[in-house]
Design a protein around this motif. Structure first.
Motif, PDB file in Angstrom:
ATOM      1  N   CYS A  74       0.808  -1.220   0.000  1.00 16.39           N
ATOM      2  CA  CYS A  74       0.000   0.000   0.000  1.00 16.39           C
ATOM      3  C   CYS A  74       0.841   1.270   0.000  1.00 16.39           C
ATOM      4  O   CYS A  74       0.381   2.313  -0.460  1.00 16.39           O
ATOM      5  CB  CYS A  74      -0.941  -0.011   1.209  1.00 16.39           C
ATOM      6  SG  CYS A  74      -0.089  -0.113   2.805  1.00 16.39           S
ATOM      7  N   SER A 177      -3.156   2.300   6.779  1.00 23.70           N
ATOM      8  CA  SER A 177      -2.435   1.067   7.088  1.00 23.70           C
ATOM      9  C   SER A 177      -1.780   1.185   8.449  1.00 23.70           C
ATOM     10  O   SER A 177      -1.563   2.293   8.952  1.00 23.70           O
ATOM     11  CB  SER A 177      -1.366   0.779   6.017  1.00 23.70           C
ATOM     12  OG  SER A 177      -0.386   1.791   6.000  1.00 23.70           O
ATOM     13  N   SER A 218      -3.735  -3.255   6.026  1.00 22.26           N
ATOM     14  CA  SER A 218      -4.095  -2.073   5.237  1.00 22.26           C
ATOM     15  C   SER A 218      -5.527  -2.182   4.727  1.00 22.26           C
ATOM     16  O   SER A 218      -5.993  -3.244   4.337  1.00 22.26           O
ATOM     17  CB  SER A 218      -3.137  -1.900   4.047  1.00 22.26           C
ATOM     18  OG  SER A 218      -3.170  -3.025   3.193  1.00 22.26           O
TER      19      SER A 218
END
Length: 319
Positions: A74, A177, A218
Motif C-alpha cells: 500500500c 495502514s 491495510s
C-alpha cells in the motif's frame, strides 16, 4: 539472471542504485522509497523478465515467474498510480508481496451448538465473541465497536490476546495502514513489546519471539489486506474467507513475504448478521490473526483461544 540484472543496473541512476543497496541490506526493515526503472521493452531483456519480477526473483523469491504473482504494497507510489503514466515503474523488491491463494477449506468440526438470532442487540453482544467460539466474551468493557458510524473516524480497532486473556487496551487505527509488530527498526504502529502483562508462560514468550516484524494491515479498495512481514507464518480467519455454503471454519495460512485479502466489504455487506452452521454466531465485521500457531480442524488447537499470541481486528461499519 546475472546478465539481465547487470543490464538493468546500468539503466538505474546512482541514487536509485544506492537506495536499492540499502533496501536489500536491510531486508525491508523500513518503509523505503520507490526504485524507479525505465519501463522499456521486456523482449530486449535477457530472460524477458519485467524489472520488478527480475529484482524480486533475484533478492527475495527465486521461484517467482510472472508479475501477476506479485502485489504492490500500500505504501508503494507505483501501486497508487503515481508512476503509472510515466516511462518508469517501481522495482523495489520490498515494495511487493506474493499473493497467498486460499486452498480448499479443511473438513469442518461438527458441534450441536444452538444458533443465536441476528437481531441488532444480539449482534452487538456477538461483537465481543470470537466467531466460531461460542461463549468467549471479552472481560473488558471497551472491546465492542458500535454498529453505527464510529464518531472518531477510525476504520478498525485492534485487540491483542494471549490465549483467553486480552493484554493492553484497544489500539485505534485512523491511517489507511498500520504495522503490528514486536521488533521493527525505525517502525511505527502497534508495538506489542510495549504491552505489559502480569504473567507470561514459556509458550507465550516463545510465540512472541517469533512475531518480529509482524504484519502490515491495510484498508484498500474493497477490502482489508494483511502482509506477513515476519519470518514465520501467520494464520487468518474472517467471515469472508469462508465460502457462502461453508459448514466450518476456514483458516488461511499466510507465509512470510505473502499478502492476502482477509476481508471483503462487498461480500460481508451481502451477508449481514450470520452464523456458521454448527459453530454458533459469527461477527461479520471481525478478523482473527494468530502469530506462528495455527488452529482449526487441521491442528491440535481447535479454537483461536488456544493460540498463545493472536490479534483481533474489529472493523468499523463501512459508510
Amino acid at each position: 539472471l546475472k546478465p539481465a540484472a547487470h543490464a538493468l543496473f546500468k539503466k538505474l541512476k546512482d541514487e536509485e542504485l544506492e537506495l536499492l543497496v540499502q533496501v536489500v541490506e536491510s531486508q525491508g526493515a523500513w518503509e523505503s522509497g520507490c526504485v524507479l526503472a525505465p519501463r522499456g521493452d521486456p523482449r530486449g531483456v535477457k530472460q524477458g523478465l519485467p524489472p520488478q519480477v527480475l529484482l524480486c526473483r533475484l533478492f527475495r523469491w527465486p521461484d517467482l515467474h510472472q508479475s501477476h504473482e506479485l502485489k504492490h504494497l500500500c505504501y508503494c507510489a507505483g501501486g497508487q498510480g503515481v508512476c503509472g503514466d510515466l516511462a518508469v515503474l517501481c522495482c523495489n523488491p520490498h515494495h511487493f508481496s506474493r499473493l497467498a491463494v486460499p486452498g480448499d477449506p479443511p473438513p469442518p468440526l461438527h458441534h450441536s451448538t444452538q444458533g443465536l438470532g441476528t437481531a441488532p442487540e444480539t449482534r452487538a453482544q456477538c461483537r465481543s465473541l470470537c466467531w466460531g467460539i461460542p461463549g468467549l466474551c471479552s472481560p473488558l468493557p471497551d472491546t465492542s465497536l458500535s454498529w453505527t458510524a464510529v464518531k472518531d473516524g477510525c476504520w478498525c480497532k485492534l485487540a491483542y490476546w494471549e490465549y483467553r486473556t486480552r493484554v493492553g487496551r484497544l489500539y485505534t487505527v485512523h491511517e489507511a495502514s498500520v504495522n503490528v509488530f514486536c521488533e521493527l527498526p525505525w517502525g511505527s504502529g502497534f508495538c506489542l513489546a510495549q504491552l505489559p502483562a502480569a504473567y507470561r508462560s514459556c509458550a507465550v514468550r516463545r510465540a512472541r519471539g517469533k512475531i518480529g516484524r509482524g504484519l502490515l494491515l491495510s484498508r484498500e479498495q474493497g477490502g482489508v489486506w494483511a502482509y506477513n512481514r515476519s519470518e514465520h507464518p501467520i494464520f487468518v480467519s474472517s467471515p469472508t474467507l469462508s465460502p457462502p455454503d461453508s459448514c466450518g471454519l476456514t483458516v488461511l495460512k499466510v507465509l512470510p513475504g505473502y499478502s492476502a485479502k482477509v476481508f471483503d466489504y462487498e461480500w460481508a455487506g451481502d451477508r449481514g448478521g450470520w452464523q456458521l452452521p454448527g459453530e454458533g454466531p459469527c461477527d461479520p465485521l471481525s478478523i482473527h490473526i494468530s502469530f506462528a500457531k495455527g488452529w482449526g480442524p487441521c491442528y491440535s488447537r481447535q479454537f483461536i483461544t488456544s493460540c498463545p499470541c493472536w490479534l483481533e481486528v474489529l472493523l468499523n461499519q463501512p459508510r
